[in-house]
Scaffold this active site. Structure first.
Site, PDB file in Angstrom:
ATOM      1  N   GLU A  76      10.496  -4.713   4.628  1.00 37.35           N
ATOM      2  CA  GLU A  76      10.562  -6.125   4.227  1.00 37.35           C
ATOM      3  C   GLU A  76      10.263  -6.271   2.730  1.00 37.35           C
ATOM      4  O   GLU A  76      10.979  -6.938   1.986  1.00 37.35           O
ATOM      5  CB  GLU A  76       9.537  -6.966   5.001  1.00 37.35           C
ATOM      6  CG  GLU A  76       9.805  -7.116   6.480  1.00 37.35           C
ATOM      7  CD  GLU A  76       9.124  -6.048   7.315  1.00 37.35           C
ATOM      8  OE1 GLU A  76       8.883  -4.926   6.807  1.00 37.35           O
ATOM      9  OE2 GLU A  76       8.849  -6.336   8.501  1.00 37.35           O
ATOM     10  N   GLU A  79      -5.197  -7.170  14.945  1.00 42.20           N
ATOM     11  CA  GLU A  79      -4.691  -5.851  14.576  1.00 42.20           C
ATOM     12  C   GLU A  79      -5.837  -4.830  14.674  1.00 42.20           C
ATOM     13  O   GLU A  79      -5.621  -3.669  14.994  1.00 42.20           O
ATOM     14  CB  GLU A  79      -4.116  -5.886  13.162  1.00 42.20           C
ATOM     15  CG  GLU A  79      -3.217  -4.709  12.859  1.00 42.20           C
ATOM     16  CD  GLU A  79      -2.452  -4.880  11.566  1.00 42.20           C
ATOM     17  OE1 GLU A  79      -1.619  -5.805  11.482  1.00 42.20           O
ATOM     18  OE2 GLU A  79      -2.695  -4.113  10.637  1.00 42.20           O
ATOM     19  N   HIS A  93      -5.757 -33.912  17.373  1.00 40.58           N
ATOM     20  CA  HIS A  93      -4.689 -34.813  17.824  1.00 40.58           C
ATOM     21  C   HIS A  93      -3.579 -34.050  18.520  1.00 40.58           C
ATOM     22  O   HIS A  93      -2.494 -34.590  18.724  1.00 40.58           O
ATOM     23  CB  HIS A  93      -4.159 -35.614  16.640  1.00 40.58           C
ATOM     24  CG  HIS A  93      -5.239 -36.470  16.035  1.00 40.58           C
ATOM     25  ND1 HIS A  93      -5.432 -37.784  16.388  1.00 40.58           N
ATOM     26  CD2 HIS A  93      -6.227 -36.156  15.160  1.00 40.58           C
ATOM     27  CE1 HIS A  93      -6.475 -38.259  15.722  1.00 40.58           C
ATOM     28  NE2 HIS A  93      -6.982 -37.288  14.970  1.00 40.58           N
ATOM     29  N   GLY A  99      -4.988  -2.125   5.080  1.00 40.01           N
ATOM     30  CA  GLY A  99      -4.203  -3.262   4.598  1.00 40.01           C
ATOM     31  C   GLY A  99      -4.886  -4.605   4.833  1.00 40.01           C
ATOM     32  O   GLY A  99      -5.012  -5.424   3.925  1.00 40.01           O
ATOM     33  N   ARG A 100      -5.388  -4.814   6.044  1.00 37.97           N
ATOM     34  CA  ARG A 100      -5.991  -6.118   6.362  1.00 37.97           C
ATOM     35  C   ARG A 100      -7.394  -6.259   5.800  1.00 37.97           C
ATOM     36  O   ARG A 100      -8.030  -7.291   5.976  1.00 37.97           O
ATOM     37  CB  ARG A 100      -5.975  -6.349   7.875  1.00 37.97           C
ATOM     38  CG  ARG A 100      -6.667  -5.264   8.676  1.00 37.97           C
ATOM     39  CD  ARG A 100      -6.298  -5.362  10.148  1.00 37.97           C
ATOM     40  NE  ARG A 100      -6.785  -4.236  10.937  1.00 37.97           N
ATOM     41  CZ  ARG A 100      -6.187  -3.058  11.028  1.00 37.97           C
ATOM     42  NH1 ARG A 100      -5.083  -2.821  10.340  1.00 37.97           N
ATOM     43  NH2 ARG A 100      -6.678  -2.095  11.784  1.00 37.97           N
ATOM     44  N   LYS A 137       7.885  -0.703  12.271  1.00 33.27           N
ATOM     45  CA  LYS A 137       8.465  -0.247  11.007  1.00 33.27           C
ATOM     46  C   LYS A 137       9.538   0.813  11.252  1.00 33.27           C
ATOM     47  O   LYS A 137      10.569   0.836  10.600  1.00 33.27           O
ATOM     48  CB  LYS A 137       7.366   0.325  10.095  1.00 33.27           C
ATOM     49  CG  LYS A 137       6.360  -0.721   9.613  1.00 33.27           C
ATOM     50  CD  LYS A 137       5.409  -0.145   8.577  1.00 33.27           C
ATOM     51  CE  LYS A 137       4.411  -1.185   8.099  1.00 33.27           C
ATOM     52  NZ  LYS A 137       3.544  -0.749   7.006  1.00 33.27           N
ATOM     53  N   LYS A 141       0.845  -1.206   0.000  1.00 35.53           N
ATOM     54  CA  LYS A 141       0.000   0.000   0.000  1.00 35.53           C
ATOM     55  C   LYS A 141       0.879   1.254   0.000  1.00 35.53           C
ATOM     56  O   LYS A 141       0.689   2.157  -0.787  1.00 35.53           O
ATOM     57  CB  LYS A 141      -0.920  -0.040   1.225  1.00 35.53           C
ATOM     58  CG  LYS A 141      -1.846   1.132   1.354  1.00 35.53           C
ATOM     59  CD  LYS A 141      -2.830   0.915   2.508  1.00 35.53           C
ATOM     60  CE  LYS A 141      -3.560   2.209   2.842  1.00 35.53           C
ATOM     61  NZ  LYS A 141      -4.525   2.021   3.933  1.00 35.53           N
TER      62      LYS A 141
HETATM   63  C1  G6Q Z   1      -2.652  -3.913   7.804  1.00 29.44           C
HETATM   64  C2  G6Q Z   1      -1.438  -3.351   8.327  1.00 29.44           C
HETATM   65  C3  G6Q Z   1      -0.171  -4.044   7.914  1.00 29.44           C
HETATM   66  C4  G6Q Z   1       0.236  -3.735   6.483  1.00 29.44           C
HETATM   67  C5  G6Q Z   1       1.663  -4.186   6.264  1.00 29.44           C
HETATM   68  C6  G6Q Z   1       2.125  -3.945   4.853  1.00 29.44           C
HETATM   69  O1  G6Q Z   1      -3.769  -3.519   8.052  1.00 29.44           O
HETATM   70  O2  G6Q Z   1      -1.381  -1.991   8.076  1.00 29.44           O
HETATM   71  O3  G6Q Z   1      -0.224  -5.432   8.071  1.00 29.44           O
HETATM   72  O4  G6Q Z   1      -0.636  -4.354   5.589  1.00 29.44           O
HETATM   73  O5  G6Q Z   1       2.489  -3.532   7.170  1.00 29.44           O
HETATM   74  O6  G6Q Z   1       2.031  -2.593   4.511  1.00 29.44           O
HETATM   75  P1  G6Q Z   1       2.208  -2.126   3.031  1.00 29.44           P
HETATM   76  O7  G6Q Z   1       1.114  -2.727   2.212  1.00 29.44           O
HETATM   77  O8  G6Q Z   1       2.135  -0.633   3.047  1.00 29.44           O
HETATM   78  O9  G6Q Z   1       3.553  -2.628   2.563  1.00 29.44           O
END
Ligand code: G6Q
Length: 542
Positions: free
Chosen positions: A213, A355, A386, A269-270, A506, A207
């Site tokens: 990462e 989250e 199990h 994001g989620r 981050k 996003k």
């Molecule tokens: C989701 C969070 C988090 C995010 C990641 C990746 O709701 O904000 O999990 O999706 O940190 O972020 P980017 O898509 O900006 O790389």
């Protein structure tokens, strides 16, 4: 100062009611109301929810609905759908529901209708997917794409991986899908170990397009590709696409913005797996099935928006979560899908639930004086039976379970499905009703062994049942949980759509990276533990 929720009359009524029901056994509750298995159930859009094996009565539900009304739940739901800036701390609208609205809908954000842009991107994704799936989108050496590697993390990974696994049955089998999220180089190395760069497409999903990462993995992917093509940077255009809200950063990375699929800051994001972030899903299952998934989401959205409280699946589930979290003080919910294709569903839900509702201050910034988001975890059944089910049956903690099952298998072989479903039904039955001392003795169990074999029961669960897993049903299931999470946040008066806890990580890591790489200076200004660990790492690394 506290939020006032616990001082409200509906809360106090629930507390009084709780005192009267807390020690009642599900055996008694079923004896008092023998039909509750049919009446404490609701069905909508093809999803059946049996919530009768919960430690509730009809009175509990009446009081929970009164609590919901006192928190203006239905107004808050409308506020979300209408695009009000309910993500208070980021001053953003929350419109994942607009991502799955039909072309004919209209949703206004800051004075303009966002639905045309949503469908413009979906159309661009469909055209792209058709070309890749049909072999017309070729790589730098004109070979068709066979491998698709999604690079993203958190919301830009968990939804895509879960959806790919969940809908694998519907996927185009001559395409290989891999998902790289961890900055640990092993993730990338293993994902591409057997791939031919000339046939590989990277989707960089971020996003913000700044996440360390994802950017680290994307740079490594570019180096890996270019080393195959002798450093010819023209190859990037054919082997990289971006999913982002940040066109400037995408261009700066070297991806042509023609190859960028956009989404917007009103998509969290989620909550983004049905936006451009779902490109890998669409590549796997094709545009038609992707649209079926969106239609499933939308059906559940409409149900959530319009059904009365007592028939509204996400509202019932959300209120039950509040009941357990705040009255029984339950810490965890186990999500147990009896469907192998949903093996990543619990991991996906962990982010969605934890989250979103892992917050300790109200939307006005006051500390809460009640528990908020529960811990979610789980594994597919029957595997979990199990291992950890022992603790759910016979441990000292109360764990709430969500069983998810389907009547039809996508791989109907022999009697596997009946055995599978017999297990899920047997588990919820045993958890609820247990096995008494008399029952164990009557089996001839020696007295010394009896206590070990008595099942106390009274362990609550929901059972969610649908006909079969399909793209549409997956959409409905995800929307069910998304909206249940929102219901909980409305009762708790917290912002379910920010994630300051994630943002911190981050920033902190960015500060330490140069310190780890530095050889010259020993000037570290952290606490003594962190300083010692950094020094130890430098030494071991040498
Ligand atoms: C989701 C969070 C988090 C995010 C990641 C990746 O709701 O904000 O999990 O999706 O940190 O972020 P980017 O898509 O900006 O790389």
């Amino acid at each position: 100062m506290t939020s006032g929720l616990k001082a409200s009359q509906p809360w106090k009524d629930l507390q009084t009611h709780f005192e009267s029901i807390r020690d009642q056994h599900l055996r008694e509750l079923f004896a008092q109301d023998p039909d509750r298995g049919a009446t404490l159930a609701a069905e909508a859009v093809g999803i059946y929810l049996d919530y009768s094996k919960n430690r509730i009565s009809k009175e509990t539900m009446r009081l929970l609905f009164a609590l919901a009304e006192s928190c203006s739940l239905q107004e808050r739901i409308e506020a979300m759908f209408r695009g009000e800036k309910i993500n208070n701390t980021e001053q953003r609208a929350v419109l994942h529901t607009a991502l799955r609205a039909p072309r004919t809908a209209s949703v206004m954000v800051d004075g303009s209708d966002i639905i045309p842009q949503v469908h413009e991107v979906l159309d661009k994704m469909s055209a792209f997917c058709d070309r890749v799936r049909g072999g017309q989108w070729t790589g730098h050496s004109d070979r068709p794409i066979r491998n698709i590697v999604n690079i993203g993390i958190g919301g830009s990974d968990l939804g895509p991986v879960m959806a790919y696994e969940a809908l694998r049955h519907f996927s185009q089998r001559n395409l290989v899908f891999r998902f790289v999220s961890n900055v640990d180089a092993t993730d990338f190395a293993e994902a591409v170990a057997d791939l031919d760069p000339a046939e590989t497409l990277f989707i960089v999903a971020s996003k913000t397009f700044t996440t360390i990462e994802t950017m680290t993995n994307a740079n490594t992917a570019r180096d890996w590709l270019l080393s195959h093509f002798g450093g010819d940077t023209a190859a990037v255009a054919k082997h990289f696409v971006a999913l982002s809200t940040n066109a400037d950063k995408v261009a700066a990375f070297g991806i042509d913005t023609e190859n960028m699929f956009e989404f917007w800051d009103w998509v969290g994001g989620r909550y983004s797996m049905e936006s451009a972030i779902g490109l890998s899903t669409m590549l796997a299952i094709g545009p038609t099935a992707f649209h079926e998934m969106l239609a499933g989401f939308h059906e559940m959205d409409e149900h959530f928006r319009s059904a009365p409280l007592d028939q509204n699946l996400p509202i019932i589930m959300g209120l039950l979560a509040v009941w357990y979290a705040n009255f029984f003080q339950v810490e965890t919910t186990a999500v147990l899908p009896y469907e192998q294709y949903l093996k990543r569903f619990p991991a996906y839900l962990q982010q969605l639930t934890m989250e979103s509702n892992g917050k300790y201050v109200t939307t006005e910034g006051q500390p809460v004086d009640y528990q908020t988001g529960m811990i979610y975890w789980g594994e597919p059944g029957t595997n979990g039976q199990h291992s950890f089910y022992q603790l759910i049956h016979l441990g000292t903690r109360l764990v709430v379970c969500d069983f998810i099952a389907f009547a039809k298998s996508l791989n109907p072989i022999g009697n596997h499905q009946d055995v599978l479903i017999a297990n899920v039904l047997a588990q919820s039955e045993a958890l609820a009703f247990g096995k008494t001392d008399d029952e164990v003795r009557s089996e001839g169990t020696p007295p010394w062994l009896v206590p070990h074999r008595v099942f106390p029961g009274n362990r609550p669960s929901n059972t969610i049942l649908a006909e079969a897993l399909s793209p549409g049903v997956l959409g409905k299931l995800i929307a069910l949980y998304e909206h249940s999470v929102y219901v909980q946040s409305v009762i708790w008066n917290i912002d379910a759509f920010d994630q300051w806890g994630v943002e911190l990580g981050k920033v902190l890591a960015m500060r330490i990276v140069p310190e780890l790489e530095s050889h010259a200076s020993d000037d570290l200004y952290h606490d003594s533990s962190t300083n010692s660990l950094i020094r130890r790492y430098r030494k071991l690394r040498r």
